[in-house]
Design a protein around this motif. Sequence first.
Motif, short mmCIF file in Angstrom:
data_model
loop_
_atom_site.label_atom_id
_atom_site.label_comp_id
_atom_site.label_asym_id
_atom_site.label_seq_id
_atom_site.Cartn_x
_atom_site.Cartn_y
_atom_site.Cartn_z
N SER A 182 -1.29 60.93 29.44
CA SER A 182 -1.41 59.90 28.40
C SER A 182 -2.85 59.71 27.98
O SER A 182 -3.16 59.52 26.80
N SER A 183 -3.74 59.76 28.96
CA SER A 183 -5.16 59.58 28.68
C SER A 183 -5.67 60.70 27.77
O SER A 183 -6.34 60.44 26.76
N VAL A 184 -5.36 61.93 28.13
CA VAL A 184 -5.85 63.07 27.33
C VAL A 184 -5.23 63.04 25.93
O VAL A 184 -5.92 63.26 24.93
N GLU A 185 -3.94 62.75 25.85
CA GLU A 185 -3.30 62.68 24.53
C GLU A 185 -3.94 61.58 23.69
O GLU A 185 -4.17 61.76 22.49
N GLY A 186 -4.23 60.44 24.31
CA GLY A 186 -4.86 59.35 23.57
C GLY A 186 -6.24 59.72 23.07
O GLY A 186 -6.61 59.40 21.93
N ILE A 187 -7.01 60.40 23.91
CA ILE A 187 -8.34 60.86 23.51
C ILE A 187 -8.24 61.77 22.29
O ILE A 187 -8.98 61.63 21.32
N LEU A 188 -7.29 62.70 22.36
CA LEU A 188 -7.15 63.67 21.26
C LEU A 188 -6.72 62.98 19.97
O LEU A 188 -7.25 63.25 18.89
N ARG A 189 -5.77 62.06 20.09
CA ARG A 189 -5.23 61.41 18.88
C ARG A 189 -6.24 60.47 18.24
O ARG A 189 -6.09 60.13 17.07
N ASP A 190 -7.25 60.06 19.00
CA ASP A 190 -8.30 59.20 18.45
C ASP A 190 -9.38 59.99 17.71
O ASP A 190 -10.25 59.38 17.08
N ILE A 191 -9.36 61.30 17.79
CA ILE A 191 -10.39 62.10 17.13
C ILE A 191 -10.03 62.26 15.65
O ILE A 191 -8.94 62.75 15.34
N PRO A 192 -10.92 61.84 14.74
CA PRO A 192 -10.64 62.06 13.32
C PRO A 192 -10.43 63.55 13.04
O PRO A 192 -11.21 64.39 13.50
N GLY A 193 -9.37 63.86 12.34
CA GLY A 193 -9.07 65.25 12.02
C GLY A 193 -7.98 65.83 12.90
O GLY A 193 -7.42 66.88 12.59
N VAL A 194 -7.68 65.17 14.02
CA VAL A 194 -6.57 65.61 14.87
C VAL A 194 -5.29 64.95 14.37
O VAL A 194 -5.20 63.73 14.26
N LYS A 195 -4.32 65.78 14.03
CA LYS A 195 -3.08 65.27 13.42
C LYS A 195 -1.95 65.15 14.42
O LYS A 195 -1.02 64.36 14.25
N ARG A 196 -1.98 65.95 15.46
CA ARG A 196 -0.89 65.94 16.44
C ARG A 196 -1.45 66.49 17.73
O ARG A 196 -2.25 67.43 17.71
N ALA A 197 -1.06 65.91 18.85
CA ALA A 197 -1.53 66.41 20.14
C ALA A 197 -0.45 66.18 21.19
O ALA A 197 0.11 65.09 21.29
N VAL A 198 -0.15 67.23 21.94
CA VAL A 198 0.78 67.11 23.05
C VAL A 198 0.18 67.83 24.26
O VAL A 198 -0.46 68.86 24.13
N VAL A 199 0.40 67.25 25.42
CA VAL A 199 -0.15 67.80 26.65
C VAL A 199 0.97 67.84 27.68
O VAL A 199 1.77 66.90 27.77
N ALA A 200 1.05 68.94 28.43
CA ALA A 200 2.07 69.09 29.47
C ALA A 200 1.43 69.15 30.84
O ALA A 200 0.55 69.98 31.09
N LEU A 201 1.88 68.27 31.70
CA LEU A 201 1.33 68.23 33.07
C LEU A 201 1.72 69.47 33.87
O LEU A 201 0.89 70.06 34.57
N ALA A 202 2.98 69.89 33.75
CA ALA A 202 3.49 70.98 34.61
C ALA A 202 2.75 72.29 34.37
O ALA A 202 2.52 73.05 35.32
N THR A 203 2.39 72.55 33.12
CA THR A 203 1.75 73.82 32.78
C THR A 203 0.24 73.71 32.61
O THR A 203 -0.44 74.72 32.46
#
Length: 72
Positions: A19-40
């Motif tokens: 959640s933290s990494v996804e939130g960081i990414l989504r807060d960056i101007p220019g980032v439109k979509r971000a998903v992160v997978a713990l397992a991989t």
Amino acid sequence: GTLVGQFSIGGMTCAACVSSVEGILRDIPGVKRAVVALATSLGEVEYDPTAVSKDDIVNAIEDAGFEAAFVQ
Ligand code: 9UX
């Protein structure tokens, strides 16, 4: 236009890290979509390359204490 990039992430050990990494990414101007997978330990980001670079994205993740490297 937008680009899609995949990156590996180091240092994520629980779901709150994700959640933290996804939130960081989504807060960056220019980032439109971000998903992160713990397992991989992989993430995918859709971004506007005229607004944000891969280096910017890596630096934002690393500033939060994780490691990141684009694989594509
Ligand atoms: Mo979970 Mo991640 O307790 O930095 S949030 S390890």
